[in-house]
Structure formats: C-alpha cells, structure tokens
Design a protein around this motif. Structure first.
Motif, PDB file in Angstrom:
ATOM      1  N   GLY A 250       2.011 -12.218  50.100  1.00 15.78           N
ATOM      2  CA  GLY A 250       2.842 -11.383  49.241  1.00 15.78           C
ATOM      3  C   GLY A 250       2.206 -10.031  48.989  1.00 15.78           C
ATOM      4  O   GLY A 250       1.290  -9.603  49.698  1.00 15.78           O
ATOM      5  N   THR A 251       2.708  -9.349  48.016  1.00 18.35           N
ATOM      6  CA  THR A 251       2.133  -8.065  47.601  1.00 18.35           C
ATOM      7  C   THR A 251       2.084  -8.037  46.078  1.00 18.35           C
ATOM      8  O   THR A 251       2.675  -8.887  45.417  1.00 18.35           O
ATOM      9  CB  THR A 251       2.994  -6.868  48.066  1.00 18.35           C
ATOM     10  N   ARG A 252       1.379  -7.085  45.546  1.00 18.11           N
ATOM     11  CA  ARG A 252       1.411  -6.865  44.091  1.00 18.11           C
ATOM     12  C   ARG A 252       2.737  -6.199  43.769  1.00 18.11           C
ATOM     13  O   ARG A 252       3.091  -5.182  44.389  1.00 18.11           O
ATOM     14  CB  ARG A 252       0.263  -5.958  43.641  1.00 18.11           C
ATOM     15  N   THR A 253       3.438  -6.751  42.809  1.00 16.45           N
ATOM     16  CA  THR A 253       4.759  -6.215  42.513  1.00 16.45           C
ATOM     17  C   THR A 253       4.692  -4.916  41.715  1.00 16.45           C
ATOM     18  O   THR A 253       5.698  -4.235  41.567  1.00 16.45           O
ATOM     19  CB  THR A 253       5.570  -7.241  41.702  1.00 16.45           C
ATOM     20  N   ASP A 254       3.493  -4.564  41.202  1.00 12.87           N
ATOM     21  CA  ASP A 254       3.393  -3.349  40.405  1.00 12.87           C
ATOM     22  C   ASP A 254       2.650  -2.231  41.141  1.00 12.87           C
ATOM     23  O   ASP A 254       2.280  -1.238  40.532  1.00 12.87           O
ATOM     24  CB  ASP A 254       2.701  -3.645  39.062  1.00 12.87           C
ATOM     25  N   ASP A 255       2.456  -2.410  42.439  1.00 16.40           N
ATOM     26  CA  ASP A 255       1.706  -1.422  43.211  1.00 16.40           C
ATOM     27  C   ASP A 255       2.611  -0.810  44.271  1.00 16.40           C
ATOM     28  O   ASP A 255       2.956  -1.474  45.249  1.00 16.40           O
ATOM     29  CB  ASP A 255       0.482  -2.093  43.862  1.00 16.40           C
ATOM     30  N   PRO A 256       2.977   0.435  44.112  1.00 18.18           N
ATOM     31  CA  PRO A 256       3.899   1.027  45.095  1.00 18.18           C
ATOM     32  C   PRO A 256       3.259   1.215  46.462  1.00 18.18           C
ATOM     33  O   PRO A 256       3.960   1.385  47.458  1.00 18.18           O
ATOM     34  CB  PRO A 256       4.248   2.392  44.471  1.00 18.18           C
ATOM     35  N   ASN A 257       1.924   1.214  46.501  1.00 20.17           N
ATOM     36  CA  ASN A 257       1.236   1.433  47.780  1.00 20.17           C
ATOM     37  C   ASN A 257       1.043   0.138  48.554  1.00 20.17           C
ATOM     38  O   ASN A 257       0.665   0.165  49.715  1.00 20.17           O
ATOM     39  CB  ASN A 257      -0.128   2.072  47.520  1.00 20.17           C
ATOM     40  N   ASP A 258       1.306  -0.977  47.914  1.00 19.26           N
ATOM     41  CA  ASP A 258       1.105  -2.290  48.539  1.00 19.26           C
ATOM     42  C   ASP A 258       2.405  -2.688  49.231  1.00 19.26           C
ATOM     43  O   ASP A 258       3.232  -3.407  48.674  1.00 19.26           O
ATOM     44  CB  ASP A 258       0.710  -3.302  47.456  1.00 19.26           C
ATOM     45  N   ILE A 259       2.591  -2.194  50.443  1.00 18.17           N
ATOM     46  CA  ILE A 259       3.889  -2.342  51.095  1.00 18.17           C
ATOM     47  C   ILE A 259       3.866  -3.343  52.252  1.00 18.17           C
ATOM     48  O   ILE A 259       4.908  -3.657  52.801  1.00 18.17           O
ATOM     49  CB  ILE A 259       4.405  -0.979  51.623  1.00 18.17           C
ATOM     50  N   VAL A 260       2.709  -3.803  52.627  1.00 16.91           N
ATOM     51  CA  VAL A 260       2.631  -4.792  53.706  1.00 16.91           C
ATOM     52  C   VAL A 260       2.211  -6.122  53.093  1.00 16.91           C
ATOM     53  O   VAL A 260       1.182  -6.192  52.407  1.00 16.91           O
ATOM     54  CB  VAL A 260       1.604  -4.369  54.776  1.00 16.91           C
ATOM     55  N   VAL A 261       3.011  -7.147  53.318  1.00 19.12           N
ATOM     56  CA  VAL A 261       2.643  -8.445  52.748  1.00 19.12           C
ATOM     57  C   VAL A 261       1.266  -8.849  53.271  1.00 19.12           C
ATOM     58  O   VAL A 261       0.954  -8.650  54.453  1.00 19.12           O
ATOM     59  CB  VAL A 261       3.687  -9.544  53.065  1.00 19.12           C
ATOM     60  N   HIS A 262       0.468  -9.370  52.423  1.00 16.47           N
ATOM     61  CA  HIS A 262      -0.942  -9.561  52.736  1.00 16.47           C
ATOM     62  C   HIS A 262      -1.155 -10.519  53.890  1.00 16.47           C
ATOM     63  O   HIS A 262      -2.150 -10.405  54.615  1.00 16.47           O
ATOM     64  CB  HIS A 262      -1.697 -10.049  51.486  1.00 16.47           C
ATOM     65  N   GLU A 263      -0.249 -11.465  54.065  1.00 13.65           N
ATOM     66  CA  GLU A 263      -0.443 -12.417  55.157  1.00 13.65           C
ATOM     67  C   GLU A 263      -0.254 -11.757  56.525  1.00 13.65           C
ATOM     68  O   GLU A 263      -0.544 -12.382  57.553  1.00 13.65           O
ATOM     69  CB  GLU A 263       0.502 -13.619  55.022  1.00 13.65           C
ATOM     70  N   HIS A 264       0.217 -10.523  56.529  1.00 12.45           N
ATOM     71  CA  HIS A 264       0.375  -9.812  57.793  1.00 12.45           C
ATOM     72  C   HIS A 264      -0.522  -8.585  57.874  1.00 12.45           C
ATOM     73  O   HIS A 264      -0.317  -7.714  58.724  1.00 12.45           O
ATOM     74  CB  HIS A 264       1.839  -9.400  57.992  1.00 12.45           C
ATOM     75  N   ARG A 265      -1.507  -8.498  57.002  1.00 13.34           N
ATOM     76  CA  ARG A 265      -2.454  -7.383  57.078  1.00 13.34           C
ATOM     77  C   ARG A 265      -3.539  -7.743  58.085  1.00 13.34           C
ATOM     78  O   ARG A 265      -4.130  -8.830  58.005  1.00 13.34           O
ATOM     79  CB  ARG A 265      -3.095  -7.121  55.715  1.00 13.34           C
ATOM     80  N   ARG A 266      -3.849  -6.819  58.965  1.00 13.62           N
ATOM     81  CA  ARG A 266      -4.884  -7.110  59.967  1.00 13.62           C
ATOM     82  C   ARG A 266      -6.248  -7.265  59.302  1.00 13.62           C
ATOM     83  O   ARG A 266      -7.034  -8.115  59.719  1.00 13.62           O
ATOM     84  CB  ARG A 266      -4.939  -5.999  61.007  1.00 13.62           C
ATOM     85  N   ASP A 267      -6.539  -6.437  58.296  1.00 13.21           N
ATOM     86  CA  ASP A 267      -7.846  -6.526  57.667  1.00 13.21           C
ATOM     87  C   ASP A 267      -8.042  -7.861  56.969  1.00 13.21           C
ATOM     88  O   ASP A 267      -9.170  -8.305  56.796  1.00 13.21           O
ATOM     89  CB  ASP A 267      -8.049  -5.376  56.664  1.00 13.21           C
TER      90      ASP A 267
END
Lengths: 965, 414
Positions: A250-267
C-alpha cells in the motif's frame, strides 16, 4: 529562399505537430532517464501510524497483504526510471553503488551527527522493560533524543554489533537510516528525568524513579571493563517528527509523494536479495520509520530504517534460530516432510556449523544458499521480487569490496578478534554467493555506449569472474516512441550500429535487442540519437518465462458507466469530481472520473447510494424525514477494495452530511445509536446502525456531525456470530462477496448485478460435468460464410447459430442480439437475480448487450469461431444430435418439446426438465439447442446453452442458460 | 509577405497542430517524466486521507507490552489478566480459567499471580503465588504459594504394580496447601533450599460416572488414608543442579534434583512419613538443537516409621500424561516408583516439534524392589507446540499392553 522558407515551415509544423500530439502515451520523455525524483510536494498534517510486529507477522503469515502478481503474468517494478534504476528520493539515494564512499564514510554511515554528549548526565525519559523491544529513551546535554538498545542476556555485542554493521551497510546501499552510535557507559551516566516515565508490566505509566533504571540495567549484559554497551539510535538532522513504521504494501494515505504501492517498489523488492545477504530473515515493517523532514522550506516524509538488531546472527532480542532463512514460519509441505522424516530427514541447514562465539550468534556462509533462502514471513514487497529486482539489488551489493566489508565490520567493535574475522569472512562469502546467483538471472549488461560505431557494454558477471565472456546476438530496430512500436532493420544483427542509425537525425530512437544462448534471457537497450552521439534512454531485461500481467484497464471494462447512474447518484459523483478538479487543476469529466474508478469502487458507490436511497426515515409520529441519501450532500472519497487494509477501511463511502444529519438519525425510528466506535472507524466515533436484520446501513459520524463513513453490513455484528461470520472482514461490506448481493436486494430491491458477467459466474476449469461430455475441438478453423445482413432469412438453425456467435464473438458487433427474442430477456433478469419488475424489456435488452460485450472483451480478439468456442455435446439420448457443418464449434441438438417448455426463462424448473427427459413419447421438431464452451486463450471457460425456435419464420433464441457443473 | 505566405496544406498543418496543442494543454498532458510524476502526485494530493494507528494494532500493543513473550517463556503468562488453559490435576476434564499476574509490584520487589480455574466436571482450583523478583537477580528465590483444589474424579486402581485395570474406582480429592519455598544459588546452576508449610487434604466419594467410588471397593487397610484425613505440617530441603537452557522447553543441559519433604500428621498420628523425589534429566542436542535426545530417570520414594502409613493420595504414582503415558492416569500406586523415559525430539516447524518416546516404570512397596522385573513399558509419538521455544501445548499418543491413550495437555512432559 523560398525553398529555405518552406523547409523552415515544414520543420516548425513537424515540431508543433510532434509537440502537440498526445505525449501521455509515449514510452520515453525528453527528460528520461530521471536520476532524481522531482522535488517533493509539501506534506501537511501527517499523523503517527503505529504498527505491531506480532500483528504484522500474523497478517503476513496467514493473509496475503498487498497486491501480488496475478496468475497471468508479473507486474514490473513501478518506482524506477527507464533504465531500471531507483531514482534518488525520499526512499533511496544511490550512494556506494554510484560513487564509492570513502573508508571514513563507510564507517560513519548515517551517523554524521554526534553520539550522545557526555558533558552532562543523560536524562532518562522512558524506561521500557517488558515490551518486545525493551530500551531506554534518553536526552543528552544538547537536548537530542536517543534510544538506547542493548544486547540480550548472555549475548554481549551480538545485537549491538549487528545494528552497527547493518546500519552502515544499509546506508552505503542507499537507504535512509537513523543514526546509530555505539556507546559504553556506567550507571552514573544516567539520571532519571523529573518528567521521566516508567512503563510498568501492564503498560501503565508511572513516574520514573532511579531504581527503575537499576532494575532495567540488572537484566542487561555488561562488559566488565567498559561498562554497559548500547546502540544509541537517533533521528538524523532535519527530522521534525516520527510518523511510525511504513508498511511493505500500500501507500501512506496522507503522503502525496507516496504514489507507488510499496509492494511494487524496486527498492523494497530488492530487499529480498539484500536480506538474504545480511540474514535479515525476520524482516518486518517495524524495522522502519517514516520521518517528517524539512528541506529547502518544504516538509515531506522520508522513509527510513531504524532497527538492524535482527541481522547477521542476531534475532532481535535473542539469538537467531537455526531455521531462520531456511524455513518460513509455517509451511504445510515442509512440516509434513519433517514429520514423515521422523527426525532422520535433516536438511543442510540443520547441520550448519556455527562458531562458538557468543557475540556472533548464528551466522555462517557455508550452508547459506541464496536460491533457497526464505524470509521467516514473506512481506508483500519481498513476495513480489522478480529477477530484475534481484539484479538491481545485486548491483548495489556488488559495490562492496572485501575491504569495504572489513571496514564496516569494525563499526561493531567486537572484543573478540575471532568475531570480527568470522563476521567479515561470512559477509564476503555470502556476498559472493548472492552475486553469483542474482546477477546472472537476467543479462547483467551495463554501461551501454557507442564506440567507433559499435555498441559496447560491460558484462558484470564476466567482470566479477563468475563466467567467461559469451557471445550475444543483436537485432536492431527503429523505435517509434509515440506509437511504442518497432521497425526492424534488415540485416542489422551485430553490435555494429546500423548505418541508418548513425546517419539519422537527432531525436531518433533505436532499440537493440540483445540475446544470449539462454532462450528468453534478453535485454533491450533503447538509444536516442543526440547532437553528439547516442544516449541510453531505456533498458528492459527479460528472463525465461517472463510475461507481463495485463493491466486492469486494458482488460474488460465493467459494463457500467456514469450514464447508468441515477440522477441523484450522478449529482453526488459530479460534485466529488468537481471537488477533485478544484484541488488538482485537472479538467476531468464525471464520465471519465467514473470510468477511472476500479470495479470495487463502483460497486461500493452503487450499492451504498442505492441502499441509502431506498431507506426511508420517519420520526416517532410516522412523519417522513426523507431518505437516508438525503442526509448526504457530498462525497469525499469512495473506498473500494484495498489490499492489506482492514475491513473498516474498505468498501465504504466517506461523505459530507448536511447540518443536523445526526439529529435526524437520532429522531428516526429506522436508525439507532449503537455504540461509540473505539477500535474501528477511527475518526468517526458515533455509530448509527439501521434497525432490523442484516443487511443494514451503518453511519459512523465524525465528532462535528458533518462527515460520515457509510457502509453496508451484510453480516451480523452481534457477538458471538460476528466472530466467525465475516463481519470483521472486508467481505462484510462488499456487495459482490458471497450472497451479499441477494441480501441487498432482499432489503433494498432494484440493485442490478452488472458486475457479474456470464463468465464471472462460469467456472473457468470445467472438470467433469454431470450432464455433458466435452468433445474435442478441431484444430484448424472451420471456414465461415460471409457476414449476413441483419434480418436476413436463415434457413437452418445451425447457420443462425453460427451467424449469432460470429457476430458476437468474432465480428463483435451488436447484430448478434437481434437473434434474441424478447422471451429470452427474462433469462437476463434471472441471471441478475433482480426483481423482474425492476427491469423493462429495453433495460433487459441493453443489459444483455452489455453482458455480451463484456464476454467478447474477456475472450479477446478471436480470428475465428474455432478460437472462441468449442462444441459440447449433451450425453442424454433424449437430445438428438444433429449433424451440421460447425460440429467443432457448437453442438446442435433437437430438444423435446416438454423439456423446452421447462427450459424457458419464465417458470424454469430444473426438476421438471429432468422429468421431461425421462418421459416416453417425446415430441421433437420445434425446439433446438446449441451448446458450446467458451475458450479463453489456452484455458477453457464455462458452457452456454441456447434454445432456438422459429418465430415469424425466423430463428430466434428464446432462452439460454449457463450450465454449471 | 514573408513566412506567412505558405501553401495551403502547410497552413492547415500549422493551424491544426496549434489547435491540437491547445487541446492537449487543456487536458494537462505530461510532456516530461517529471511532469507525469507531478501529475500523479497532484492526483494523490486530491485524495489524501489521515493515517491513524488501527484499533487492532493498539490492542496488540497492549498485550505485547505486558511481557507476553517473556511470560510464554517462563510459563507464567503475560502481566495483567490472563486466559488460562490447563494447570489442574489431570483426569478431571479440560480446565480453563482466568488469572492475573503482576511481576513488577513495589518496584519489582514483589511478584504476584492468582488464578481461578475449573472444568465442566466441577473440578476447581484457586491459587495465589507471591514471589520476590529482585531477590532472584541476586541468586535467591523466595516464594509463597497457596492453592486450593477440588478434584472429584481422581482414579484409583488399588495398590501395587499388579493392580487390576478392571478395579478402577473414583474418589474425590480436595486439598489446600500453603508453602513457603526458598533457595539460594550456591554456584552457577546449583541451588540449595528448603520448604515449609501446611497441607490439608480431604477425600470423599468420587463422581466419575460408570465407576464405583473407591471406598466401595477398597478398605482403609488396603488403602491407607481412605477413611480419615489429617492435616499435615510439611517441611523439607532441596538440592538441585539445573543448567538447562530453557526449563519450559529444554534442548540442552541437564537438571538433577533431590527434594525431600517430611509430612507430620497433626491429627491422627498415623501418617507421618518422608517423601523423596529425585531425578536426573539430561538433554543431548545435535544438529544445532533441532534434534534432542532427552533422558529422564526419576525416583519417588516414601518412608514411614513403624506404625505409620503413607496415605494413598500422597503415594507416588505412575500412569498419566507425564509418566508411563500409555497407561491411564494414576494407574499404579505404591510407596515408591521408578521411571526411565527416553524421548527423541525433532524440529517440525517454527512453532513445534515432534517426539517419539519410550518409558519403563515400576512401583513397589520398597525402593529395593524397584527393578525391571514386571516393569511396565510404554511408547508413543507426540507433538509439542511452542512459543519462543517454551512448550505451551502437547498432544501425545501412547500405547501399552493396556491399550492406547491420546493426551492433549497444556504442559510440557519434562
């Protein structure tokens, strides 16, 4: 002059045209590849969000958090630039892998600030003795806060050593890391702060006393010479607030910069390989921390790591277990093998040799095998790791030389030199194993350049000495960026750059597809011609078996559009979009906004607003107070299905209420104040539940009474039933789940089940079916006659069947529905389960058309009927099979009149059908059945039966049915 | 006329391109990657929602902050209220109850735990335990323990190794004990200690349906203590060398002890006796403690002076969930008992292991008669479920020449 003018105009036109054409769909933008993320948007009002390690472990072990790769393919990492690299930003900064850190920088890690100042005593603010992560929170003379973490009893230097080493490595890799300083101190260094707190054994808080500190330290191991040893963890400079750990999905719902769900982040996916290397087997979200930082006047959230005490041989607050990294927390297959093995089955890890060095714990490199390494619990991001994610991680690990690792291990300050040597050597050997395995799962080619007209690159596996150089074959193509397609260049299949490319205009794109001897293991590098030469703008790495999953928007769209909403629903949704446009500056239409909703968001909006509109409110005297929907004046958000979120955060509509809405609910006989929401519906403390049995609407209202979280509960909330009827799960509020749809219509009639198409109800794998035997479909496509115009007279029922099915599934036009009589429309209503009174014929016919379109979209483009369907033959002899030219695609049977009467949509009766088939003296000649199974790619879909008869001289389908197994 | 004198086709191209450009600007199409990312952020910004700690996480935090894991390892449970399973005398139904524990009272000077448990067969138990944690860190254990238990379905088959299985009877044992136990660590795992207290038993007709009450089958002569039960004072000493890695789930080390208790009959003058309880437990791990061979040799012996007898309810017994598991609970009663048990335990998954075991045991009137002649044998396989390596639940299956037994219990075997 005129010629020059024309050339200038042409250039201007071409440029304008190029610029003006829709840029959204192009593969590469002019600024690709991005090295750094754009400056972050400011974050306002971010709250602390806590996580619990046991809860995280349980939910990841027994549930599937986050979005996983679907069965039909993989989802590539989404947070990379076009070269597949992670951009510098609030998650990761390319450090050692991009530019080597000095020895001093490696040793210092993220700890660029000072350790706790010893100018004065450290004021102890909090003592936590009993929790999972005991520790002391102190404030030093500079007013800086530090969290002191210690080693477990009998294991001095184990956890603290792992923390120091892990923090240095993670920092060098590029992750944001809290400051970690190793400190030794005596009891005299500590003093209880007057405002200090001691957390007692039941979580209560009491005033801190000196003896509380003494009690804590009694359980902590101590170096006889140097005193207590601890890691002091603190926030780096610039951190203003701690916001709690981040999740791996998922992402943080209060962070506008968090736009890629974490399970699909390469890092984060790359942590699979990194965790294997460093034995971070129990990787858990609580090792991380979101921090609010301010840089250049902008506050934003940076995502950091804070806890490394589970790395190497340490298992957080105890020594690692020998099974860590080799077995998950629970796996039925492995457990069964272990049981049946009766203790004689002993995988290698059980026999691994560990040093008798207590400060090292259980950490070794001989048995370790990255190909079989497993985290204890597979968090979503790690579960989604792909070979290119692992390759990216391996590249970061590759940057660490043997000497680098020696330097980093020194940060642990092991007393025993054997510990330092063992840990260093193990890290080196594990690194080599990780690189050997992960580096070559894709083509490890980097640093693409053109030299003397030849494409050159570095082969990392060769550089590292894992294998000898190998030959690659190359196929060059021109690449059309806007269309995203390739124009193969003839005879351009060597590393020599084709002459056409060399002489092309700047701005031209080319692709070189490099293949190895391993089928499927290829790499495509995209090169853009610039003024001074070529530049790599993109790299795609493929591996054997790689199939990209179909994106949801490219598949079948649900047959539900904005225009299908009621006026009231449209009004509410339009106001939601207007609000969205005001915030974003976009110009999205309500239609486009509705189309952009996921299926679950649409069903949620539909079902809840439908239920609200059908719920009348009356006061004690029976006077009307309007409908429940009248209380809603706006929509803030529609929450559909969100992986990993709790049930009370999914399948609901967050609304704005009109003033006095709460009072109206209080007055109404239909709603009752049920309880104050304490655990769920956070932020909406007042719960009003609709009276009567489930399903019922629940209004959870905010403190000011102007906002509400509205959902429909389809399952009882009463204990003890709620404990196991799914009330506490998201399925409770999902109208699509189980029989919730039927329950909904039982209370609020008229909701059309548009989301469940024929294929949605059909089994995709037929298995053996009770009534039917499958026949083999012919391989070559059966030739089909040309398209007949609508209304053409068709003599034979099989020709009519063929025409209907070809129009429907091959030509994909609406002519097919012309074969369906009005009588058959009742089957549509049957299929919906909706009250027949709610659908007019026109609505039903439109519904049928929508469903047919959805089915043909689902099957996809079929070049022939043979691709789309295959014949299925009923086995009962009462059905007389008719020989016809399309026997490979569908069966035609004569159906007895008595059977057909009970097969009609109105008054259909399965029992009567079966009885009819067993009768004697069956009459034939009036009704014919067409039976076939859908094919979807290589898999088989459900079975459909059509009942034909002649009406007014023309063949018409008067009934149909999906045959269930 | 300059550059504006263009051919008509080019003019259309320019105008068309301009219009198209204008349209795309209205729709805010990204022209750079940065712009695309900014648009995605803009979209997200329009849909922000506050983050909060979920209620379930808060509940979990409450329990994990109460020493849940430490309590699991120690076997004493978390601080605060506890839900309990097991812990009563076996044979009286599955027991469950509630408890309350605090390990940190008075600055960790005082630890306290009290429980109330029961079964559906009307067995009850109430206990209270006081200990002094701060002394423990200084190598001193002091504990005050009081317990009341009522067990209406105790089994008795008569005295001796040759008691008949068909002679199963039932009696009620109700007792109260209050003891003070203290010990101090002499060196590493070596403890010396003493105990003293009172013990008040009471027996009565049993309530196990289908079986006669003990007094209907046996006499006081055969079964001393059947007719009347005195109150006792009891005191003793203990010597123990315990170097197991984790007493609640040992995989390494050993535990050797001798407990001696003398019971003084305060009322009847008939049942003053000594009770010896000694054992040697040794654990032989291999393959990184994923496998353990555990051996236990236990001796329980009583001594009564002339004219005194051992009450049957305090006699050593074999049979049940802890020793000679293939035999029914309390199957064999006599004045002394010897047990040898061997288990091979191996790893199954993170939360459990399996074990195969074999046991041989014998009861006899005198310790000199404890030998393998007419000893009883049993064996089986079991599963142990662990939390932080401490066994909290066990399922054993055992066979003997008297049949098969299935055991589900919330304690470790040893």
């Amino acid at each position: 002059m005129r010629l020059k003018k024309h050339r200038w105009i042409k250039l201007l036109s071409m440029t304008a045209l190029l610029w003006a054409l829709p840029m959204r769909s192009q593969k590469f933008y002019p600024d690709d590849p991005l090295i750094q993320e754009p400056a972050p948007f400011p974050v306002e009002g971010a709250n602390f969000r806590g996580l619990n390690p046991l809860y995280e472990m349980a939910t990841h072990q027994f549930g599937k958090q986050g979005e996983r790769h679907p069965a039909n393919g993989v989802i590539p990492a989404l947070s990379t630039n076009t070269l597949g690299e992670v951009m510098d930003g609030p998650w990761f900064v390319n450090r050692h892998g991009r530019q080597r850190l000095s020895a001093e920088e490696l040793l210092q890690g993220s700890s660029q600030g000072q350790p706790p100042s010893r100018q004065e005593k450290w004021h102890v603010l909090t003592v936590r003795k009993y929790g999972i992560r005991p520790g002391l929170l102190i404030r030093d003379a500079t007013n800086k806060l530090h969290l002191l973490r210690f080693d477990p009893p009998g294991r001095l230097e184990m956890s603290t050593g792992a923390s120091m080493i892990g923090s240095r490595i993670f920092h060098a890799l590029g992750y944001w890391v809290a400051e970690h300083h190793l400190v030794y101190f005596d009891r005299t260094q500590l003093v209880a702060d007057p405002e200090g707190e001691d957390i007692d054994a039941v979580g209560g808080v009491a005033r801190l006393k000196e003896e509380d500190i003494d009690l804590f330290l009694e359980k902590v191991p101590r170096d006889p010479a140097r005193g207590f040893r601890a890691v002091a963890i603190s926030s780096p400079q610039g951190v203003q607030k701690l916001l709690g750990p981040y999740k791996f999905d998922g992402t943080r719902t209060d962070d506008p910069n968090d736009i890629v769900v974490h399970e699909h982040r390469r890092d984060l996916r790359g942590l699979y390989a990194i965790s294997a290397w460093l034995a971070n087997n129990g990787i858990n979200a609580v090792q991380t921390m979101d921090t609010l930082v301010e840089e250049k006047g902008v506050q934003f959230i940076r995502h950091a790591w804070t806890d490394f005490s589970g790395l190497l041989g340490s298992g957080f607050e105890q020594v690692k277990n020998p099974r860590d990294g080799y077995e998950p927390l629970f796996d039925a297959g492995t457990t069964l093998k272990n049981l049946v093995g009766m203790g004689f089955r002993a995988p290698d890890w059980q026999k691994a040799e560990y040093p008798d060095i207590r400060s090292v714990g259980l950490f070794e490199s001989k048995v370790f095998d990255p190909s079989t390494w497993l985290p204890t619990v597979e968090v979503a991001a790690l579960a989604n790791h792909l070979p290119d994610d692992d390759y990216w991680a391996a590249k970061q690990i590759l940057a660490f030389t043997d000497e680098d690792l020696r330097i980093v291990v020194k940060a642990a300050q092991y007393t025993d030199p054997r510990a330092e040597e063992w840990v260093t050597q193990s890290l080196i050997e594990r690194r080599d194993k990780v690189l050997h395995y992960y580096l070559d799962r894709v083509l490890p080619l980097e640093n693409f350049r053109i030299e003397d007209g030849v494409l050159r690159f570095d082969d990392l596996a060769v550089q590292k000495g894992f294998r000898s150089p190998q030959n690659y074959s190359v196929q060059w193509s021109g690449f059309r960026n806007l269309q995203k397609d390739y124009v193969p260049l003839q005879e351009a299949n060597s590393l020599q750059v084709p002459q056409l490319a060399m002489s092309s205009e700047p701005g031209s794109d080319y692709a070189a597809r490099i293949s190895s001897l391993v089928p499927g293991k290829t790499l495509t590098v995209y090169l853009r011609k610039g003024e001074t030469g070529f530049k790599s703008v993109g790299i795609e790495r493929d591996w054997p078996g790689k199939v990209l999953a179909k994106h949801e928007v490219s598949g079948a769209k649900p047959p539900r559009a904005y225009k299908d909403l009621t006026t009231r629903q449209q009004g509410l949704f339009a106001s939601y979009i207007a609000d969205y446009n005001a915030k974003t500056g976009f110009a999205v239409t309500p239609e486009a906004g509705y189309d952009a909703l996921s299926t679950s968001e649409r069903t949620t909006f539909d079902a809840i607003t439908h239920a609200l509109s059908r719920s009348q409110l009356t006061d004690a005297a029976g006077k009307s107070l309007g409908t429940a929907l009248d209380l809603v004046v706006g929509i803030e958000r529609v929450a559909g299905q969100y992986y990993g979120r709790q049930g009370d955060e999914q399948f609901r509509v967050y609304s704005q209420l009109k003033p006095g809405a709460r009072q109206i609910l209080e007055q109404s006989r239909e709603f009752k104040f049920s309880e104050e929401n304490i655990v769920y519906h956070v932020g909406y403390p007042y719960s009003y539940r609709q009276e009567g049995k489930v399903p019922n609407i629940q209004f959870s209202i905010s403190e000011d009474g102007l906002r509400a979280d509205i959902d429909v509960d389809y399952r009882s909330s009463k204990l003890p039933t709620a404990m196991w009827n799914g009330h506490l799960t998201s399925a409770n509020s999902d109208v699509r789940a189980g029989d919730n749809y039927k329950l909904h219509n039982g209370r609020w009639a008229g909701l059309v089940n548009w989301w469940s198409s024929i294929l949605g109800k059909m089994p995709t794998e037929s298995g053996s079916q009770a009534e039917l035997l499958p026949s083999d479909a012919p391989k070559p496509a059966t030739p089909l006659p040309p398209n007949r115009p609508p209304g053409a007279q068709i003599a034979e029922v099989w020709d009519a069947t063929q025409e209907l099915l070809t129009d429907w599934l091959v030509r994909r036009n609406d002519e097919a529905s012309g074969f369906v009589s009005d009588q058959a429309l009742a089957c549509t209503k049957l299929e919906d389960g909706a009250d027949p009174k709610t659908l007019t014929s026109a609505q039903a016919r439109e519904r049928l058309r929508q469903v047919m379109r959805a089915v043909s979209n689902e099957i996809g483009k079929a070049a022939s009927l043979t691709q789309a369907i295959e014949a299925v033959t009923p086995w009962r002899t009462a059905f007389r099979v008719v020989k016809q030219p399309f026997e490979g695609e569908f069966s035609i049977v004569e159906a007895p009149d008595s059977f057909a009467e009970h097969f009609r949509c109105e008054g259909r009766s399965r029992e009567a059908q079966v009885r009819a088939l067993s009768e004697g003296n069956l009459r034939y000649g009036t009704y014919y059945g067409a039976v076939f199974r859908f094919r979807r790619g290589t898999s088989r879909g459900g079975v459909l039966a059509l009942l034909w008869t002649k009406q007014g001289g023309a063949w018409r389908v008067i009934a149909w049915e999906v045959i269930a197994p | 006329m300059g550059s504006f004198l263009v051919a008509w086709p080019q003019r259309v191209l320019i105008i068309g391109a301009f219009l198209l450009f204008h349209v795309t600007q209205l729709n805010a199409q990204a022209t750079t990657r940065e712009e695309e990312i900014r648009q995605q952020r803009t979209d997200k910004r329009a849909r922000l929602w506050p983050e909060r700690t979920s209620g379930i996480v808060a509940q979990f935090d409450k329990y994990t902050e109460r020493g849940l894991l430490e309590g699991a390892q120690s076997g004493k449970g978390n601080n605060g209220f506890q839900f309990l399973l097991g812990g009563m005398r076996s044979g009286n139904g599955t027991s469950f109850g509630v408890g309350y524990r605090r390990s940190d009272l008075w600055g960790e000077r005082l630890g306290f735990r009290t429980t109330a448990r029961g079964t559906f067969y009307e067995a009850y138990m109430f206990d209270a335990d006081f200990n002094f944690p701060r002394l423990s860190t200084r190598g001193v254990d002091l504990r005050i323990y009081a317990k009341y238990e009522n067990s209406p379905q105790m089994d008795y088959y008569g005295p001796g190794q040759d008691s008949d299985k068909e002679n199963r009877t039932s009696y009620r044992l109700e007792d109260f004990g209050l003891d003070v136990k203290g010990r101090f660590r002499v060196w590493k795992g070596l403890w010396l200690g003493g105990t003293g207290g009172v013990y008040a038993p009471n027996t009565g007709p049993g309530q196990r349906s289908g079986f006669p009450s003990t007094e209907e089958t046996f006499t006081d002569r055969q079964t001393p203590g059947l007719d009347a039960q005195p109150d006792f004072l009891r005191a003793g000493f203990t010597v123990q060398y315990d170097y197991r890695d984790l007493p609640t789930g040992p995989r390494e080390g050993g535990n050797y002890y001798v407990h001696f208790t003398r019971y003084w009959d305060q009322d009847l003058g008939q049942h003053t006796f000594n009770y010896w309880d000694a054992a040697v437990e040794q654990y032989f791990p291999y393959w990184n403690k994923t496998h353990v061979v555990a051996v236990r040799l236990a001796l329980m012996a009583t001594q009564a002076e002339k004219g005194q007898t051992i009450p049957f309810y305090l006699e050593p017994t074999l049979g049940g969930n802890e020793h000679l598991r293939g035999f029914a609970r309390y199957r064999f009663h006599d004045q002394s008992a010897l047990l040898l048990a061997v288990e091979h335990r191996w790893h199954l998954f993170a939360g459990g292991h399996a074990a195969v075991f074999a046991e041989v045991g014998k009861v006899a009137p005198k310790t000199t008669q404890l030998n393998l002649a007419r000893a009883r044998y049993t064996g089986g396989i079991g599963f142990r479920f662990t939390l932080r390596d401490a066994v909290f639940m066990r399922i054993d299956n055992a066979v003997s020449d008297e049949g098969y037994r299935f055991m589900w219990t919330f304690s470790n075997v040893w």
